[in-house]
Enzyme design. Structure first.
Site, short mmCIF file in Angstrom:
data_model
loop_
_atom_site.label_atom_id
_atom_site.label_comp_id
_atom_site.label_asym_id
_atom_site.label_seq_id
_atom_site.Cartn_x
_atom_site.Cartn_y
_atom_site.Cartn_z
CB CYS A 2 34.58 15.89 -34.29
SG CYS A 2 34.01 14.83 -35.62
NE ARG A 27 33.05 19.91 -30.04
CZ ARG A 27 32.77 21.18 -30.25
NH1 ARG A 27 32.36 21.93 -29.26
NH2 ARG A 27 32.92 21.72 -31.43
CD1 TRP A 74 27.45 13.12 -34.52
CD2 TRP A 74 28.00 13.98 -36.51
NE1 TRP A 74 26.29 13.26 -35.26
CE2 TRP A 74 26.60 13.79 -36.48
CE3 TRP A 74 28.57 14.51 -37.67
CZ2 TRP A 74 25.76 14.10 -37.55
CZ3 TRP A 74 27.73 14.82 -38.74
CH2 TRP A 74 26.35 14.63 -38.66
CG ASN A 100 35.18 19.53 -35.35
OD1 ASN A 100 34.29 19.10 -36.07
ND2 ASN A 100 34.99 20.46 -34.44
N GLY A 101 35.51 18.72 -38.78
CA GLY A 101 35.12 19.50 -39.95
C GLY A 101 35.00 18.61 -41.17
CD GLU A 485 12.63 22.73 -27.81
OE1 GLU A 485 12.81 22.81 -29.02
OE2 GLU A 485 13.51 22.33 -27.03
CE LYS A 489 14.89 19.04 -26.53
NZ LYS A 489 15.15 20.32 -27.09
CD GLU A 492 16.56 16.79 -29.25
OE1 GLU A 492 17.53 16.98 -29.98
OE2 GLU A 492 16.08 17.66 -28.51
CG HIS A 508 -6.27 23.20 -42.39
ND1 HIS A 508 -7.22 23.64 -43.28
CD2 HIS A 508 -6.40 23.99 -41.29
CE1 HIS A 508 -7.87 24.68 -42.76
NE2 HIS A 508 -7.37 24.90 -41.54
CE LYS A 607 24.15 21.16 -25.96
NZ LYS A 607 22.69 21.07 -25.82
C1 F6R Z 1 17.77 20.11 -29.91
C2 F6R Z 1 19.06 20.69 -30.15
C3 F6R Z 1 19.38 21.17 -31.51
C4 F6R Z 1 20.05 22.55 -31.43
C5 F6R Z 1 20.51 22.99 -32.83
C6 F6R Z 1 21.09 24.38 -32.80
O1 F6R Z 1 17.61 19.73 -28.59
O2 F6R Z 1 19.87 20.78 -29.28
O3 F6R Z 1 18.24 21.22 -32.32
O4 F6R Z 1 19.15 23.45 -30.89
O5 F6R Z 1 21.46 22.10 -33.31
O6 F6R Z 1 22.20 24.44 -31.98
P1 F6R Z 1 22.76 25.82 -31.44
O7 F6R Z 1 21.72 26.40 -30.57
O8 F6R Z 1 24.00 25.45 -30.71
O9 F6R Z 1 23.01 26.68 -32.64
#
Ligand code: F6R
Length: 612
Positions: A2, A27, A74, A100-101, A485, A489, A492, A508, A607
């Site tokens: 948010c 956000r 969000w 937000n929260g 990773e 990527k 998501e 396994h 984010k």
């Molecule tokens: C994936 C992504 C998330 C963040 C995770 C942690 O692309 O962006 O998995 O890495 O939410 O976020 P931070 O690094 O802000 O603590």
């Protein structure tokens, strides 16, 4: 999670709020809304969808007023729809709130308010909060800010909120516990937002609200108190964010821009941290605690998502080059499982945003138990760096695309510098090795630039696999976290189911999934595992899987057995994660674009995950 924005001053609030919401849309982006205070009238516009839908809604309607608040959502409580969108107005229209929260005891508060005659339009916890404030205001005859203060003492949970009171229309009231709020200090005007990005084009003078603080903003005054109504002096800091960094420029998406920025962002990460003679690493943020880190019995890295994957690379680095035992933990598990934390342990929290709720809670818990807490964060002034004993900023610049790219490589670079520095201090690595690694590190940006020249080839590969329904990523050693990773990527942003494994684990279980329809991305550069990973490729091919191998330049062996190869420049294996991850980022980006997905704002994500 948010985004909140607010303005009070003499300019028309509407364009400031809309632009601010656009900057904060990363956000949360399932609904958006604003409230404008114009001559004691409040006009509230809100709808499901993006900020551009909100703009259409306001088209032709009154949008005057020099005071206003805005929100991009969000969803936590209640599905994304027009009614659940913020701002929320209290039943009798006296208070308008953006939040937000999560208010955890909202059901209990809601029932109490119902028993006092309140009814609700939405399913949200925020509407409950707005009504609670109003109920206190009307029943006790206190000022709006006192009503907010009393209401917040009854609330369990996290909040960053901004409140308008329609009967005291010359102020904004803001409060923070757990969810960030930044106040921009103008001349005869104030800005407020969840982060600095909506504010930087107006002022670089900012105040970060602390947990438990309430701010009352009028045109010409900022008054900050705590929940006990004790006055707090605002701590004004100068924020250094270049406005160009938060625009997309000529790129179609932030994610592509941020992938391409990596040669520069990595140079920024080590700027000023390598001596000009290239013989010494200086990490000013941890200098004072370096003896304690060097003598650590154990390092525990806590993080979530991509930052957790960076932490896993850190584990390999610290154990190999500094010979300190490392554990890497998902912050959400660590915080709740009563972990054993000993004096002599060092906790490193890794977080791009510096606001991730679980990571923040994990370090608070470890701090109480006496551990030394370090942070590796990107957003200056965010909550985690403010709660750690020491730390290192990644300096990757603002990362707006929801999928983390340049923040990951910057985090890995910081961990690499730390591992070599500590390894040298502990006499684990020789001076020659130390200096050799420093000069290798400095080659990473140009190596990334070189591999990006193959972007067209990588895009062609993306095209071939854009309709896949599953994918497997394999790696060993330093490249196992990169496999995780790569899979994250892809899933998501393109919604293709993808899993990363240590290549040897395939036998396994996961090998059962392999058939002619399964793309298998194998990280197979020339390192100490090379022969073994070649065998893993053979095993996949024997089951007719499609192998896309990331290989070292000039590798002819794997070229003969894989379906496709992507060459990357040779570099020391400890630095290869920084380079090998880039083609995986590029593939994910193009696959998602080709599938018509919203790359910068993937469904269900946000984010900055400020709720647990
Ligand atoms: C994936 C992504 C998330 C963040 C995770 C942690 O692309 O962006 O998995 O890495 O939410 O976020 P931070 O690094 O802000 O603590």
């Amino acid at each position: 999670m948010c985004g909140i924005v607010g303005y009070i001053g003499s300019r028309t609030a509407y364009p400031i709020l809309i632009k601010g919401l656009q900057r904060l849309e990363y956000r949360g982006y399932d609904s958006a809304g604003i409230a404008l205070l114009d001559n004691n009238n409040v006009n509230v516009y809100k709808c499901k969808g993006k900020v551009r839908d909100l703009e259409q809604l306001t088209n032709g309607n009154p949008i005057g007023g020099t005071i206003g608040i805005g929100h991009t959502r969000w969803a936590t409580h209640g599905i994304p729809n027009d009614v659940n969108a913020h701002p929320h107005t209290s039943m009798n229209g006296k208070f308008v709130v953006v939040h937000n929260g999560i208010i955890e005891n909202f059901a209990h508060l809601r029932n109490e308010l119902i028993s006092r005659g309140y009814s609700f339009k939405s399913e949200t916890d925020t509407e409950v909060l707005a009504c609670l404030i109003e109920n206190i205001y009307t029943s006790t005859n206190v000022s709006a800010e006192t009503a907010v203060r009393i209401a917040l003492t009854k609330v369990v949970g996290a909040y960053g909120l901004v409140v308008i009171c329609t009967t005291e229309p010359n102020k904004l009231i803001a409060a923070r516990k757990g969810s960030p709020l930044v106040i921009g200090m103008g001349h005869g005007e104030y800005f407020i937002a969840s982060d600095a990005t909506p504010i930087v084009e107006y002022t670089d003078q900012m105040v970060y609200l602390n947990d438990g603080e309430i701010a009352i903003l009028t045109n010409d005054n900022l008054n900050i108190t705590n929940l006990n109504d004790e006055r707090k002096d605002p701590n004004v800091t100068t924020v250094d964010i270049n406005i160009d960094n938060i625009d997309k420029g000529d790129y179609e998406h932030y994610m592509l821009k941020e992938i391409h920025e990596q040669p520069i962002s990595l140079s920024d990460t080590f700027r000023g941290r390598i001596n000009p003679d290239l013989k010494q690493i200086n990490l000013g943020g941890i200098t004072e605690v370096l003896p304690r880190i060097s003598n650590a019995k154990r390092i525990i890295i806590v993080a979530c998502g991509t930052s957790y994957h960076a932490g896993l690379v850190g584990e390999y680095l610290f154990e190999e080059y500094a010979r300190i035992p490392v554990e890497v933990e998902y912050a959400s598990e660590f915080r709740y499982r009563n972990p054993i934390i000993n004096a002599g342990d060092v906790i490193i929290a890794i977080s791009q945003s510096g606001e991730t709720a679980d990571t923040l809670a994990a370090i608070r818990m470890a701090k109480e138990q006496g551990a030394l807490i370090l942070g590796i964060c990107n957003v200056a002034g965010s909550s985690i760096p403010r709660e750690t004993h020491a730390g290192i900023y990644t300096h990757a610049g603002p990362e707006i695309g929801v999928a983390s790219t340049k923040a990951f490589t910057a985090q890995v670079m910081v961990l690499t510098m730390m591992a070599f520095l500590i390894g040298k201090k502990r006499n684990i690595i020789s001076t020659e090795k130390y200096e050799e690694m420093i000069s290798n590190m400095l080659k990473v940006p140009q190596s990334i630039e070189a591999l990006m020249k193959n972007e067209a080839h990588i895009r062609e590969i993306a095209h071939l696999y854009k309709d896949a329904t599953n994918a497997i990523y394999l790696g060993r050693g330093y490249l196992y976290p990169v496999a995780l990773e790569g899979a994250l990527k892809l899933k998501e942003i393109s919604y293709i189911h993808a899993e990363g494994y240590p290549a040897a684990e395939m036998k396994h279980g996961p090998i059962a999934l392999i058939d002619q329809n399964m793309p298998v991305f194998v990280l197979a550069t020339k390192d100490k595992y090379y022969e073994k990973i070649v065998n893993n490729i053979q095993e996949v091919k024997a089951r007719r899987g499609q192998v896309i191998a990331i290989v070292s330049e000039g590798d002819e062996t794997i070229r003969k057995m894989a379906d496709h190869v992507i060459e990357v420049p040779n570099i020391d294996e400890a630095l290869m994660p920084l380079i090998a991850v880039v083609p995986l980022q590029i593939i994910s980006y193009y696959v998602a674009v080709m599938r018509g997905c919203n790359v910068d704002q993937p469904r269900n994500l946000a984010k900055s995950v400020t709720v647990e």
